[in-house]
Design an enzyme around this catalytic site. Structure first.
Site, PDB file in Angstrom:
ATOM      1  N   LYS A 273       0.866  -1.180   0.000  1.00 39.33           N
ATOM      2  CA  LYS A 273       0.000   0.000   0.000  1.00 39.33           C
ATOM      3  C   LYS A 273       0.896   1.220   0.000  1.00 39.33           C
ATOM      4  O   LYS A 273       1.890   1.252   0.738  1.00 39.33           O
ATOM      5  CB  LYS A 273      -0.863  -0.035   1.271  1.00 39.33           C
ATOM      6  CG  LYS A 273      -1.795   1.144   1.431  1.00 39.33           C
ATOM      7  CD  LYS A 273      -2.649   0.981   2.673  1.00 39.33           C
ATOM      8  CE  LYS A 273      -3.557   2.161   2.963  1.00 39.33           C
ATOM      9  NZ  LYS A 273      -3.396   3.369   2.209  1.00 39.33           N
TER      10      LYS A 273
ATOM     11  N   SER B 182       6.063   6.165  -1.790  1.00 47.74           N
ATOM     12  CA  SER B 182       7.326   5.553  -2.229  1.00 47.74           C
ATOM     13  C   SER B 182       8.213   5.151  -1.063  1.00 47.74           C
ATOM     14  O   SER B 182       9.446   5.133  -1.193  1.00 47.74           O
ATOM     15  CB  SER B 182       8.100   6.507  -3.160  1.00 47.74           C
ATOM     16  OG  SER B 182       7.250   6.982  -4.167  1.00 47.74           O
ATOM     17  N   ARG B 183       7.612   4.883   0.072  1.00 44.48           N
ATOM     18  CA  ARG B 183       8.359   4.444   1.277  1.00 44.48           C
ATOM     19  C   ARG B 183       9.291   5.521   1.831  1.00 44.48           C
ATOM     20  O   ARG B 183      10.194   5.227   2.613  1.00 44.48           O
ATOM     21  CB  ARG B 183       9.169   3.155   0.999  1.00 44.48           C
ATOM     22  CG  ARG B 183       8.300   1.962   0.571  1.00 44.48           C
ATOM     23  CD  ARG B 183       7.332   1.591   1.671  1.00 44.48           C
ATOM     24  NE  ARG B 183       6.587   0.356   1.429  1.00 44.48           N
ATOM     25  CZ  ARG B 183       5.263   0.290   1.274  1.00 44.48           C
ATOM     26  NH1 ARG B 183       4.533   1.387   1.247  1.00 44.48           N
ATOM     27  NH2 ARG B 183       4.665  -0.871   1.134  1.00 44.48           N
ATOM     28  N   LEU B 184       9.067   6.776   1.423  1.00 48.36           N
ATOM     29  CA  LEU B 184       9.881   7.883   1.969  1.00 48.36           C
ATOM     30  C   LEU B 184       9.152   8.481   3.169  1.00 48.36           C
ATOM     31  O   LEU B 184       8.774   9.663   3.183  1.00 48.36           O
ATOM     32  CB  LEU B 184      10.130   8.942   0.879  1.00 48.36           C
ATOM     33  CG  LEU B 184      10.877   8.420  -0.348  1.00 48.36           C
ATOM     34  CD1 LEU B 184      11.092   9.536  -1.367  1.00 48.36           C
ATOM     35  CD2 LEU B 184      12.232   7.838   0.074  1.00 48.36           C
TER      36      LEU B 184
END
Ligand SMILES: Cc1cc2nc3c(=O)[nH]c(=O)nc-3n(C[C@H](O)[C@H](O)[C@H](O)COP(=O)(O)O)c2cc1C
Length: 214
Positions: free
Chosen positions: A10, A191-193
């Site tokens: 997600k 984006s997992r940032l």
């Protein structure tokens, strides 16, 4: 079902968290996020994972309910003879984790643990429903039992014993307070940032605020 576990992913897009926007005091920041979790009507927003360890470093974790928090720390109630109770007696250090999925937020706390005062334990115990108070007497939490019937029999005996009476707090039941040395607020980002803002307690009880890499 075609999806494998590895396919589950997600992207988090709801909002961000900036070191310039957070409160200087982590308890105020926690209150803000907790209020938002309440407003969002999350299921059990006060459920938190509690991690403890044996003196030789073997960890265990389970969920407990946050029942109070203020500048002194985060309070939960339990059986002092349980596995967690015994581990905290021998090594009074713990970590807590809240996961508020619908808000894409995590809060991590770690610190020293103390028992709350007997007055505080009494007050909270007396606020519990009758059957929950009996439950605290019924269960030797974390002990092995032969079957469920034994538990139910004991509960019924206690119901009869305490009918129309005050149920006193068992001496082995009460609160623990986690006194944080660090509290981290995590907001999921695309984006997992992700945003991670860490508060560390300083000697003068002030707090240092730093951003961690996701
Ligand atoms: C949503 C939820 C809330 C719970 N709240 C508590 C709690 O406040 N206190 C408690 O002792 N156990 C609570 N439990 C049960 C614990 O997870 C655990 O099973 C129990 O405390 C025994 O843990 P231990 O053997 O590691 O000591 C809760 C479990 C769930 C799933």
């Amino acid at each position: 079902m075609d999806k494998t576990v590895a396919d589950l992913r997600k992207d988090y897009t709801l909002q961000g968290l900036n070191e310039t926007d957070v409160a200087p005091n982590p308890f105020i920041q926690f209150q803000k996020w907790f209020d938002e979790a309440l407003t969002a009507q999350l299921l059990e927003p006060n459920a938190m994972t509690l991690a403890t360890t044996t003196p030789d470093g073997k960890p265990s974790a389970r969920i407990v309910l946050l029942k109070d928090f203020d500048e002194r720390g985060f309070v939960f109630f339990t059986n002092y003879n349980s596995q967690k109770g015994q581990e905290l007696a021998e090594n009074p250090e713990a970590a807590l984790v809240f996961w508020w999925a619908e808000l894409e937020r995590q809060v991590r706390v770690c610190g020293h643990v103390e028992k709350v005062s007997t007055n505080d334990s009494d007050r909270y115990f007396q606020s519990r429903p009758f059957n929950s108070r009996l439950g605290a007497w019924t269960s030797n939490q974390s002990d092995i039992i032969d079957n469920r019937t034994l538990l139910e029999q004991r509960f019924e005996e206690l119901q009869a014993k305490y009918e129309n009476q005050d149920v006193p707090r068992p001496p082995h039941w009460g609160g623990f307070r986690v006194i944080p040395t660090q509290i981290e607020f995590w907001q999921g980002r695309s984006s997992r940032l992700h945003d991670r803002i860490l508060y560390t307690r300083l000697d003068d009880d002030d707090w240092k605020i730093q951003r961690l890499s996701p």
